[in-house]
Write an enzyme that holds these catalytic residues in place. Structure first.
Site, PDB file in Angstrom:
ATOM      1  N   LYS A 211       5.027   2.727   1.598  1.00  0.00           N
ATOM      2  CA  LYS A 211       5.813   2.177   0.490  1.00  0.00           C
ATOM      3  C   LYS A 211       6.569   3.265  -0.261  1.00  0.00           C
ATOM      4  O   LYS A 211       6.220   4.434  -0.225  1.00  0.00           O
ATOM      5  CB  LYS A 211       4.922   1.330  -0.414  1.00  0.00           C
ATOM      6  CG  LYS A 211       4.589   0.021   0.323  1.00  0.00           C
ATOM      7  CD  LYS A 211       4.046  -1.067  -0.519  1.00  0.00           C
ATOM      8  CE  LYS A 211       3.902  -2.315   0.371  1.00  0.00           C
ATOM      9  NZ  LYS A 211       3.065  -3.323  -0.225  1.00  0.00           N
ATOM     10  N   ARG A 248      -3.993  -2.876   4.784  1.00  0.00           N
ATOM     11  CA  ARG A 248      -2.880  -3.328   5.633  1.00  0.00           C
ATOM     12  C   ARG A 248      -1.994  -2.121   5.913  1.00  0.00           C
ATOM     13  O   ARG A 248      -1.386  -1.581   4.996  1.00  0.00           O
ATOM     14  CB  ARG A 248      -2.118  -4.423   4.882  1.00  0.00           C
ATOM     15  CG  ARG A 248      -0.931  -4.995   5.613  1.00  0.00           C
ATOM     16  CD  ARG A 248      -0.232  -6.043   4.751  1.00  0.00           C
ATOM     17  NE  ARG A 248       0.911  -6.612   5.439  1.00  0.00           N
ATOM     18  CZ  ARG A 248       2.111  -6.048   5.489  1.00  0.00           C
ATOM     19  NH1 ARG A 248       2.325  -4.898   4.880  1.00  0.00           N
ATOM     20  NH2 ARG A 248       3.088  -6.626   6.150  1.00  0.00           N
TER      21      ARG A 248
HETATM   22  N1  PMM Z   1       3.474  -5.665   1.621  1.00  0.00           N
HETATM   23  C1  PMM Z   1       4.502  -6.031   2.407  1.00  0.00           C
HETATM   24  C2  PMM Z   1       4.434  -7.216   3.171  1.00  0.00           C
HETATM   25  N2  PMM Z   1       3.344  -8.008   3.131  1.00  0.00           N
HETATM   26  N3  PMM Z   1       1.207  -8.458   2.293  1.00  0.00           N
HETATM   27  C3  PMM Z   1       0.183  -8.132   1.492  1.00  0.00           C
HETATM   28  N4  PMM Z   1      -0.899  -8.941   1.423  1.00  0.00           N
HETATM   29  N5  PMM Z   1       0.181  -7.002   0.730  1.00  0.00           N
HETATM   30  C4  PMM Z   1       1.249  -6.152   0.730  1.00  0.00           C
HETATM   31  O1  PMM Z   1       1.203  -5.139  -0.003  1.00  0.00           O
HETATM   32  C5  PMM Z   1       2.371  -6.471   1.561  1.00  0.00           C
HETATM   33  C6  PMM Z   1       2.299  -7.653   2.342  1.00  0.00           C
HETATM   34  C7  PMM Z   1       5.719  -5.168   2.477  1.00  0.00           C
HETATM   35  O2  PMM Z   1       5.564  -4.131   3.385  1.00  0.00           O
HETATM   36  P1  PMM Z   1       6.135  -4.139   4.912  1.00  0.00           P
HETATM   37  O3  PMM Z   1       7.612  -4.425   4.845  1.00  0.00           O
HETATM   38  O4  PMM Z   1       5.841  -2.763   5.404  1.00  0.00           O
HETATM   39  O5  PMM Z   1       5.429  -5.156   5.717  1.00  0.00           O
END
Ligand code: PMM
Length: 270
Positions: A211, A248
């Protein structure tokens, strides 16, 4: 490690995610990458078809399903545990039918009023993330007096609403929503004070991987998203020491190493 966090490997089947956008647009490439993440130690694979990067456009649910359902089905057929990253009740339902065993909704059920009943009916784990609005306008909502207490209270409200709509409390995981309606300082404050969210008595699920706030570390100025895997692994180790239930991440192999460090540290201090 007995109580190590579950590792959730990320597969974005999107043309525009901020860190791996476009890489896994074809289902075969997405499945192959997911299998690699499982080999490296992922316990779950989180499949998403809509980018949530700041300013991203919404994706219609039929297009989202066209992207994710073949990937979910192919992974579930191989016995892999899949979660579906969606704000759409219809997409969540389609993914559960295709074999997804968890729903991850960055809006915590706020974006689609049908989400609670889909999750209640499917009776699968639900990742309830702290959210204040869609990507297009979330930066303007990053206004807090006490960010940690407000995130806790807003999550508590969502827990109350979802359980009132029939979602079982023991199916919920709480996510502080790093980077969602939060600036860098808010992210660090929430992460360093997860004990306050733990007052709600539910397991914590955290996504910091690659992030933007990590890219703002002074030594990473001007570097690309993959340079954020190192601070992601460091933060993951701190979160594991703090007892989070799930992480995650994009780089599963590095996270496994980070968790090995935590295990060695804990064993040596026992
Ligand atoms: N961040 C992203 C997408 N989905 N889901 C959860 N539960 N928590 C998060 O912090 C989260 C998510 C955005 O990141 P990405 O684009 O790298 O998937």
């Amino acid at each position: 490690m007995a109580d190590r966090p579950l590792l959730v490997g990320i597969i974005n089947v999107t043309p525009d995610s901020f860190s791996d956008g476009g890489l896994f647009r074809e289902p075969d490439a997405a499945v192959a990458h997911a299998l690699r993440l499982v080999e490296q130690g992922a316990d779950w694979i989180d499949v998403g078809g809509e980018s949530t990067r700041p300013g991203a456009d919404r994706v219609p649910p039929d297009e989202e399903q066209r992207r994710v359902v073949p990937v979910v089905a192919a992974l579930a057929e191989r016995g892999i545990r899949v979660s579906i990253d969606t704000m759409s009740a219809a997409t969540a339902q389609a993914a559960v039918h295709a074999g997804a065993g968890m729903v991850n909704d960055v809006s915590g059920g706020l974006a689609d009023p049908g989400m609670a009943s889909v999750v209640a009916e499917a009776d699968v784990p639900f990742v309830l993330m702290h959210w204040r609005g869609h990507s297009a306008d979330m930066a303007s909502r990053a206004v807090y007096g006490d960010v940690v207490a407000e995130v806790r209270d807003e999550l508590a409200d969502r827990v109350a609403s979802l359980t009132a709509e029939g979602v079982r409390r023991e199916r919920l995981l709480l996510d502080p929503g790093v980077g969602f309606a939060k600036d860098g300082g808010h992210n660090w404050r929430v992460l360093a004070n997860l004990r306050v969210l733990r007052e709600l008595g539910l397991p914590l699920y955290v996504g910091v991987s690659r992030k933007r706030f990590l890219g703002a570390l002074p030594s990473l100025a001007g570097s690309d998203a993959e340079a954020r895997d190192l601070p992601t692994a460091v933060v993951s180790a701190l979160l594991a020491l703090d007892g989070v239930a799930a992480l995650r991440v994009h780089d599963v192999a590095a996270t496994v190493t980070a968790l090995e460090v935590v295990e060695a540290w804990r064993e040596a201090s026992a």
